[in-house]
Structures are given as structure tokens and as C-alpha cells.
Design an enzyme around this catalytic site. Structure first.
Site, short mmCIF file in Angstrom:
data_model
loop_
_atom_site.label_atom_id
_atom_site.label_comp_id
_atom_site.label_asym_id
_atom_site.label_seq_id
_atom_site.Cartn_x
_atom_site.Cartn_y
_atom_site.Cartn_z
N ASN A 158 41.36 36.27 34.98
CA ASN A 158 42.01 36.31 36.28
C ASN A 158 43.11 37.35 36.39
O ASN A 158 43.50 37.74 37.49
CB ASN A 158 42.57 34.91 36.62
N GLU B 221 36.14 29.32 33.87
CA GLU B 221 36.75 30.54 33.34
C GLU B 221 37.61 30.24 32.11
O GLU B 221 38.60 29.51 32.19
CB GLU B 221 37.58 31.21 34.44
N THR C 115 40.02 44.07 39.67
CA THR C 115 39.86 45.44 39.17
C THR C 115 38.71 45.55 38.20
O THR C 115 38.43 46.61 37.69
CB THR C 115 41.15 45.89 38.48
N LYS D 207 27.61 27.79 42.41
CA LYS D 207 28.38 28.80 41.70
C LYS D 207 29.82 28.34 41.67
O LYS D 207 30.30 27.64 42.56
CB LYS D 207 28.26 30.19 42.34
N THR E 77 33.38 21.86 46.95
CA THR E 77 34.03 22.81 46.07
C THR E 77 33.16 24.03 45.95
O THR E 77 31.95 23.92 46.07
CB THR E 77 34.30 22.25 44.67
N THR F 51 29.69 34.87 40.82
CA THR F 51 30.77 35.87 40.78
C THR F 51 31.16 36.06 39.31
O THR F 51 30.56 36.85 38.61
CB THR F 51 31.96 35.45 41.66
#
Length: 387
Positions: free
Chosen positions: A382, A259, A387, A169, A180, A147
Site C-alpha cells: 500500500n 494484502e 505508483t 475480488k 464488501t 487489482t
């Protein structure tokens, strides 16, 4: 580089494609075993667990599966009865195309919560799937389940004549309460179901369950293993060792790709009363936003580790006067640090991987957990995720 076919586990084929779920990258992965496989899985304990979790948990009750379906970019969570129906239909479509019964398939889904699958696109994209299967390209599969990951995550080991490959992932919404994110293991080793379960679940608990990025438990966490037995029997000890190595390698790849992350944090707590206590204290440290930001800025504010330990107020056996805190080999508590020590600490915290070691000195148990620092990049990713 793609995994060499000769070093890949025998008997697995795949269909990987873009079904138009979100963008032009692959968003659908199906991996099939030539024969029914011994299988096991562990899944999120989230109260908002998605249909992929509830259906897969049901389908794995008999410790057997022959294929795994993965849809990325859409979690299919919080969609009510229609979400369940869509997931069941996808398995029925794959079953009709491959001749595998739907109950012998596992499904996993990850991505945005609260959006329905574009089911018409999926129906069209799965037409003719059975004739499109090719020898499994596990690197392509690892890419197809991504993702917000920036790199595909794959690890492999040989076990005698057999091969084990794992893919995963995950970069955010990671504070596991079972496994997880999404991680899948494929092997041609012959392993009895009870043995596989007794090896797989503790391994997941001490690897993926010891990983945290942001303290948020996903609604879709799934860890599944398929062992089709085509390479014959292997040593149980060797298999357990290989699985541990593959899982831990994937965990570190996830932590590094988290991230906004710039550094891995590894926390070891030893001399605890039991493993649960050691892990609880280690998680309190690696999950602390103040510890994470100190590591990000290489700020030698070691007191934040003491603060995080202190949050474990139910662990009454812990006595601060007995605790020792180190960053790598530099003791920061109870010693008094001078400017030279603080500079050493800055240098340690500037590394790509920062080690924090806490000795509670009240027992003999230990646990190690992994996480990452917290940067502006996490907010950037995040704040715009849907969007």
C-alpha cells in the site's frame, strides 16, 4: 482450471479484455444473461461512493438486470460530474452493442481513486463488443476483476438442476458496511425477486459483512446476484444453503489472499445479548492491529484480545468476570497460564488459521467474523499502490 461449461449456469456469455486502463492484464469484464434476470444488490454506505455504486443502485431498483460491467484498476471515484458522465457513457456503449437497455445493466469499478477513466481507450475497446461475446468463462472473469489480488476467487455449487457460481475480488481496503469489495453471483435457478432479496441480503450480512482486512471501507463495494431462471425452480432452502456456502468460501479466499497476510483469523463470540453485540465484539478483536501483529508473530500475548473486548465500552452488559477467552481449545482467560500453556498458544498462533473464541456469558446470540494478520507486506503493497 476453467469452470466446465456443462457445470456452469446456463445462459451467460462474456467479453473479457484489456482496455489499457493500467497494465497488460485484463481490466474489463462484461457478463450477459440471455434473458432479463431477477437481480438484487447491496452497496457501500461510504459517503464517497462512486458513480458505479449510485448508478447500479438506481438500475437495480426494479429487481431486474441482464448484464454486469466491471472495470478494474480504476475506481472512478471523486471525479465529479465527469466521472458520472463517463460511467453512464460506458453503459450506453455496452447497451448499443448488445441491445440491452442501459437501465438493465449494472456497473462496478475498482482500483485507484481520483483518476478519470481513459475514456478514449474504453470507447475503442468496446467497439464490436456484441460480436465478441463467448460462453462465460467465470475463471477468466474472476481474474479480470482483480487489482492487487494474487489469485482469482471463484466458488460454485449445484442446486438440483441449477448451478450457482460466485466470483469476488478484494485483498485490501476491506471493512464492509453492506457487502464488501466486489462480488458477483450468477445462477440459472428460478427465484422470485422477493425471495431472492430475503435470502441474498442476510447471507451477505453474515459472510462478506463479517470480513475485515484493514478496517477501511471501500468507496466501491458492490455485491450483486443475477438469477435468469433457465434451469427452473429449486428449493428455497437448498438455494439459501448453497449461497451461504459459496459466499463463505469466497470470504475465506479473500482473507487468505489479503494484502500482506500470512494467516487467517477467525473470531467467534457467543453467549452475547444479541447478534449485533456479538458481531461488534468479534470485529473489535479481528480489527485490532495489536491482535493482528501478535498473530503474525505467533506471540502468545492473549491480553490483546481482552484489550479489544474492553474497547466496546458501550456494551455495558459485558462483565469481565464472566468472560471466557480461548485460542482454539486453550483457555487463556480467566485461567492462569503456565509455560506449557504458553507454548501451546504459540503453536496455535503459528497455524495458517488461528481461531479465537470468546464467551460473554450474558445471552444466547453468537457471531463469527474473519480477518487476517498484519505484516510488513501490507505496508509494502500500500505504500506503492498508485505508483
Amino acid at each position: 482450471m476453467p469452470l466446465n461449461i456443462t457445470s456452469a449456469p446456463q445462459g451467460f456469455s462474456a467479453f473479457i479484455t484489456n482496455l489499457g486502463i493500467r497494465d497488460n492484464t485484463d481490466d474489463f469484464v462484461f457478463i450477459k444473461s440471455e434473458v432479463p434476470s431477477v437481480a438484487d444488490g447491496v452497496f457501500t454506505q461510504s459517503l464517497f461512493a462512486g458513480p458505479s455504486v449510485t448508478i447500479s443502485r438506481r438500475n437495480l431498483a426494479g429487481s431486474q438486470a441482464q448484464g454486469i460491467v466491471v472495470i478494474s484498476k480504476n475506481a472512478n471515484v471523486a471525479n465529479g460530474a465527469v466521472g458520472i458522465a463517463d460511467a453512464e457513457e460506458i453503459l450506453q456503449l455496452v447497451a448499443a452493442e448488445t441491445g440491452i437497455t442501459a437501465h438493465n445493466l449494472v456497473i462496478a469499478s475498482t482500483g485507484v481513486i481520483g483518476r478519470r477513466y481513459p475514456i478514449e481507450k474504453i470507447r475503442a475497446g468496446l467497439s464490436g463488443l456484441g460480436k465478441k461475446l463467448t460462453p462465460a468463462d467465470f475463471h477468466a472473469a474472476a481474474r479480470g476483476i482483480m487489482t492487487t489480488d494474487t489469485v482469482a476467487k471463484l466458488a460454485t455449487r449445484k442446486i438440483g438442476n441449477a448451478t450457482l457460481v460466485g466470483i469476488a475480488k478484494g485483498v485490501g481496503m476491506i471493512e464492509p458496511n453492506m457487502a464488501t469489495l466486489l462480488t458477483f453471483f450468477f445462477t440459472d435457478a428460478a427465484i422470485p425477486a422477493n425471495t431472492l432479496r430475503s435470502i441474498f441480503r442476510p447471507t451477505i450480512d453474515k459472510t462478506f459483512n463479517c470480513l475485515s482486512v484493514d478496517t477501511d471501507t471501500s468507496t466501491s463495494d458492490s455485491a450483486v446476484i443475477l438469477a435468469n431462471g433457465l434451469a427452473g425452480e429449486v428449493s428455497e432452502q437448498d438455494f439459501a444453503h448453497a449461497l451461504q456456502e459459496v459466499a463463505q468460501e469466497l470470504v475465506l479466499k479473500i482473507a487468505r489472499d489479503a494484502e500482506g497476510a500470512t494467516k487467517i483469523i477467525e473470531v467467534t463470540v457467543d453467549s452475547a445479548v444479541n447478534y449485533a453485540q456479538a458481531k461488534k465484539v468479534a470485529k473489535a478483536i479481528v480489527n485490532s492491529p495489536l491482535v493482528k501483529t501478535a498473530v503474525y508473530g505467533a506471540d502468545p500475548n492473549w491480553g490483546r484480545v481482552a484489550m479489544a473486548i474492553g474497547k466496546c465500552e458501550n456494551e455495558q452488559e459485558i462483565n469481565p468476570e464472566q468472560v471466557i477467552i480461548r485460542f482454539d481449545n486453550v483457555k487463556v482467560y480467566p485461567d492462569t497460564l503456565n509455560e506449557e500453556n504458553l507454548e501451546q498458544l504459540r503453536q496455535i498462533m503459528s497455524k495458517d488459521q488461528v481461531g479465537i473464541h470468546v464467551s460473554l456469558n450474558i445471552g444466547e446470540a453468537a457471531a463469527t467474523v474473519w480477518g487476517c494478520d498484519l505484516s510488513e507486506g501490507y505496508i509494502e503493497i500500500n505504500g506503492k499502490y498508485s505508483t
